[in-house]
Design an enzyme around this catalytic site. Structure first.
Site, PDB file in Angstrom:
ATOM      1  N   ARG A 136      10.695  13.544  74.456  1.00 43.25           N
ATOM      2  CA  ARG A 136       9.496  13.536  75.312  1.00 43.25           C
ATOM      3  C   ARG A 136       8.589  12.359  74.973  1.00 43.25           C
ATOM      4  O   ARG A 136       8.004  11.740  75.871  1.00 43.25           O
ATOM      5  CB  ARG A 136       8.711  14.830  75.155  1.00 43.25           C
TER       6      ARG A 136
ATOM      7  N   ARG B 229      19.003  24.951  64.653  1.00 47.92           N
ATOM      8  CA  ARG B 229      19.318  24.086  65.778  1.00 47.92           C
ATOM      9  C   ARG B 229      19.352  22.649  65.265  1.00 47.92           C
ATOM     10  O   ARG B 229      18.855  22.344  64.193  1.00 47.92           O
ATOM     11  CB  ARG B 229      18.261  24.242  66.867  1.00 47.92           C
TER      12      ARG B 229
ATOM     13  N   ARG C  70      11.118  17.522  80.155  1.00 49.88           N
ATOM     14  CA  ARG C  70      11.785  18.415  79.200  1.00 49.88           C
ATOM     15  C   ARG C  70      12.410  17.617  78.088  1.00 49.88           C
ATOM     16  O   ARG C  70      12.401  16.397  78.077  1.00 49.88           O
ATOM     17  CB  ARG C  70      12.837  19.286  79.902  1.00 49.88           C
ATOM     18  N   GLY C  71      12.984  18.324  77.136  1.00 52.42           N
ATOM     19  CA  GLY C  71      13.646  17.657  76.021  1.00 52.42           C
ATOM     20  C   GLY C  71      12.941  17.966  74.715  1.00 52.42           C
ATOM     21  O   GLY C  71      11.877  18.574  74.704  1.00 52.42           O
ATOM     22  N   ASN C  72      13.546  17.566  73.641  1.00 54.58           N
ATOM     23  CA  ASN C  72      12.933  17.741  72.324  1.00 54.58           C
ATOM     24  C   ASN C  72      11.708  16.843  72.217  1.00 54.58           C
ATOM     25  O   ASN C  72      11.537  15.933  73.021  1.00 54.58           O
ATOM     26  CB  ASN C  72      13.946  17.374  71.242  1.00 54.58           C
TER      27      ASN C  72
ATOM     28  N   SER D  59       5.278  23.200  80.712  1.00 60.01           N
ATOM     29  CA  SER D  59       4.705  24.503  80.400  1.00 60.01           C
ATOM     30  C   SER D  59       3.699  24.880  81.473  1.00 60.01           C
ATOM     31  O   SER D  59       2.730  24.166  81.718  1.00 60.01           O
ATOM     32  CB  SER D  59       4.038  24.419  79.021  1.00 60.01           C
ATOM     33  N   LEU D  60       3.939  26.031  82.135  1.00 61.36           N
ATOM     34  CA  LEU D  60       2.990  26.502  83.153  1.00 61.36           C
ATOM     35  C   LEU D  60       1.620  26.748  82.534  1.00 61.36           C
ATOM     36  O   LEU D  60       0.591  26.531  83.165  1.00 61.36           O
ATOM     37  CB  LEU D  60       3.498  27.800  83.784  1.00 61.36           C
ATOM     38  N   ARG D  61       1.623  27.211  81.304  1.00 59.01           N
ATOM     39  CA  ARG D  61       0.361  27.487  80.611  1.00 59.01           C
ATOM     40  C   ARG D  61      -0.466  26.205  80.439  1.00 59.01           C
ATOM     41  O   ARG D  61      -1.660  26.168  80.735  1.00 59.01           O
ATOM     42  CB  ARG D  61       0.665  28.101  79.232  1.00 59.01           C
ATOM     43  N   ARG D  62       0.199  25.136  79.988  1.00 61.98           N
ATOM     44  CA  ARG D  62      -0.526  23.871  79.817  1.00 61.98           C
ATOM     45  C   ARG D  62      -0.927  23.293  81.168  1.00 61.98           C
ATOM     46  O   ARG D  62      -2.056  22.839  81.353  1.00 61.98           O
ATOM     47  CB  ARG D  62       0.343  22.862  79.051  1.00 61.98           C
TER      48      ARG D  62
ATOM     49  N   THR E 276       4.265  17.757  81.465  1.00 59.67           N
ATOM     50  CA  THR E 276       4.427  19.007  80.712  1.00 59.67           C
ATOM     51  C   THR E 276       5.279  19.939  81.556  1.00 59.67           C
ATOM     52  O   THR E 276       5.175  19.936  82.777  1.00 59.67           O
ATOM     53  CB  THR E 276       3.099  19.703  80.374  1.00 59.67           C
TER      54      THR E 276
ATOM     55  N   LYS F 293       6.563  30.997  68.668  1.00 59.55           N
ATOM     56  CA  LYS F 293       6.354  31.011  70.114  1.00 59.55           C
ATOM     57  C   LYS F 293       7.662  31.015  70.899  1.00 59.55           C
ATOM     58  O   LYS F 293       7.658  31.290  72.091  1.00 59.55           O
ATOM     59  CB  LYS F 293       5.432  29.868  70.553  1.00 59.55           C
ATOM     60  N   ASP F 294       8.768  30.734  70.222  1.00 57.03           N
ATOM     61  CA  ASP F 294      10.072  30.796  70.887  1.00 57.03           C
ATOM     62  C   ASP F 294      10.802  32.104  70.599  1.00 57.03           C
ATOM     63  O   ASP F 294      11.911  32.318  71.074  1.00 57.03           O
ATOM     64  CB  ASP F 294      10.958  29.625  70.435  1.00 57.03           C
TER      65      ASP F 294
ATOM     66  N   CYS G   8       9.242  35.971  79.779  1.00 60.17           N
ATOM     67  CA  CYS G   8       9.739  34.725  80.347  1.00 60.17           C
ATOM     68  C   CYS G   8       8.618  33.694  80.445  1.00 60.17           C
ATOM     69  O   CYS G   8       7.500  33.913  80.012  1.00 60.17           O
ATOM     70  CB  CYS G   8      10.366  34.998  81.701  1.00 60.17           C
TER      71      CYS G   8
HETATM   72  N1  LIG Z   1       8.248  24.662  73.421  1.00 58.90           N
HETATM   73  C1  LIG Z   1       9.056  24.130  72.371  1.00 58.90           C
HETATM   74  C2  LIG Z   1       8.398  24.208  71.041  1.00 58.90           C
HETATM   75  N2  LIG Z   1       8.545  25.304  70.272  1.00 58.90           N
HETATM   76  C3  LIG Z   1       7.812  25.101  69.125  1.00 58.90           C
HETATM   77  C4  LIG Z   1       7.226  23.855  69.175  1.00 58.90           C
HETATM   78  C5  LIG Z   1       6.413  23.287  68.093  1.00 58.90           C
HETATM   79  C6  LIG Z   1       5.107  23.977  67.877  1.00 58.90           C
HETATM   80  C7  LIG Z   1       5.153  25.301  67.205  1.00 58.90           C
HETATM   81  O1  LIG Z   1       5.879  25.495  66.211  1.00 58.90           O
HETATM   82  O2  LIG Z   1       4.424  26.201  67.632  1.00 58.90           O
HETATM   83  C8  LIG Z   1       7.588  23.261  70.402  1.00 58.90           C
HETATM   84  C9  LIG Z   1       7.214  21.938  70.898  1.00 58.90           C
HETATM   85  C10 LIG Z   1       5.976  21.911  71.740  1.00 58.90           C
HETATM   86  O3  LIG Z   1       5.633  22.903  72.394  1.00 58.90           O
HETATM   87  O4  LIG Z   1       5.318  20.871  71.775  1.00 58.90           O
END
Ligand SMILES: NCc1[nH]cc(CCC(=O)O)c1CC(=O)O
Length: 316
Positions: A157, A9, A151-153, A131-134, A129, A85-86, A244
């Site tokens: 952020r 990417r 959101r965003g890279n 992320s629902l988890r966070r 954030t 994690k992705d 999901c």
């Molecule tokens: N959700 C996107 C994502 N996917 C992987 C990372 C970097 C951390 C990793 O490699 O586990 C991130 C950024 C973040 O969550 O802050």
């Protein structure tokens, strides 16, 4: 000379971690007397194009991976580096995960505008954030916080922290570490306050299952301990159908022999399912030898305590 085309990417993080992996593989190849050449091919994924909608609405994490996997299947690229994690729990036919290299810091961290930690954030502080988890774990710890989506890279952020009036944002320490930006971290969040995402801090290297030459090289880059602990975490996630965006976290470690009766191969897994408002946090920690059995055992225990009902409500 073998040439390996590496799909990545375009985000700064993706290109940086792809670069790190190529450097490491080049060193391993040189130590084996192998001649390999790497070339990076940039790929724009659906997840990169749709930035204005929350991820769970557009189809979750697979969005970042699908186009890259198609390029692997089509032979346009030979290898791709993913954050574990992705990575979806099932790979398409013909593709394999060739290596899980050594994990870096798995923790989440807080980047605050004034540089102070979580306990010093003012009442009602605006925390970014998506992320629902966070979000759920931070709300459980600090119910006063105003948690808002961002959101965003990671680079965008960090910019939004300044431009969109957040008091703090949360990111994975691993991404900042790989970018060389750990000086931006205000506080590391311990796992008992914020259990990390499954596989956070670990990478996976995907390639075609019949590319034996590349698989041979990748096997020398695999870290057995990381692969085992991440396997336990991913089994836990899969048992809860956690594909999901759901408020699930897990973290596995290998216990030091002195804590496990001289047995060197005991792993300990903590799994967590939360309600989005943070009012309910189900957590269990178990130990075992087999990562798959351990992942299933922790998931079963949380199901017994109502995890499926919580997750059904989240999924709507
Ligand atoms: N959700 C996107 C994502 N996917 C992987 C990372 C970097 C951390 C990793 O490699 O586990 C991130 C950024 C973040 O969550 O802050």
């Amino acid at each position: 000379m073998r040439k390996i085309i590496v799909g990545s990417r375009q985000s700064a993080l993706a290109l940086t971690q792809t670069g790190h992996v190529i450097d490491a593989l080049q060193q391993i190849a040189a130590s084996q007397g192998l001649e390999v050449e790497f070339e990076i091919k940039k790929i724009v994924t659906k997840g990169d194009r749709i930035l204005d909608v929350t991820l769970s609405k557009v189809g979750g994490k697979g969005l970042f991976v699908k186009e890259i996997e198609q390029a692997l299947i089509d032979g346009e690229i030979d290898m791709a580096v993913h954050s574990m994690k992705d990575m979806p729990s099932e790979l398409p036919e013909g593709l394999v995960n060739g290596a899980i290299p050594k994990r870096v810091d798995p923790r989440d961290c807080l980047i605050t505008r004034d540089g102070n930690g979580l306990d010093d954030l003012p009442q009602g502080a605006k925390l970014g954030t998506s992320s629902l988890r966070r979000a759920s774990q931070l709300k459980a710890y600090r119910p006063d916080l105003d948690v808002q989506s961002i959101r965003g890279n990671i680079d965008s952020r960090l910019r939004k922290l300044e431009t969109e009036g957040f008091d703090a944002i949360m990111l994975a320490a691993a991404g900042l570490e790989r970018m060389g930006w750990t000086d931006r971290i205000s506080a590391y969040l311990p796992a008992d306050i914020c259990l990390p995402a499954v596989g956070q801090g670990a990478l996976g290297i995907e390639c075609r299952g019949d590319d034996l030459e590349l698989l041979g090289l990748l096997s020398l880059y695999n870290d057995d301990l990381t692969a085992t602990t991440v396997m336990a975490e991913r089994t836990f996630l899969a048992e809860l159908n956690g594909g999901c965006q759901v408020p699930i976290g897990a973290y596995a470690v290998r216990l030091h022999p002195s804590h496990s009766g001289q047995d060197e191969n005991v792993i300990q897994l903590t799994g967590m399912v939360a309600s989005p408002d943070g009012a309910t946090i189900l957590k269990e920690t178990l130990q075992g030898h087999d990562p798959v059995q351990l992942g299933m055992a922790v998931a079963d225990e949380l199901k017994r305590r109502g995890a499926d009902q919580i997750l059904a409500e989240v999924r709507g």
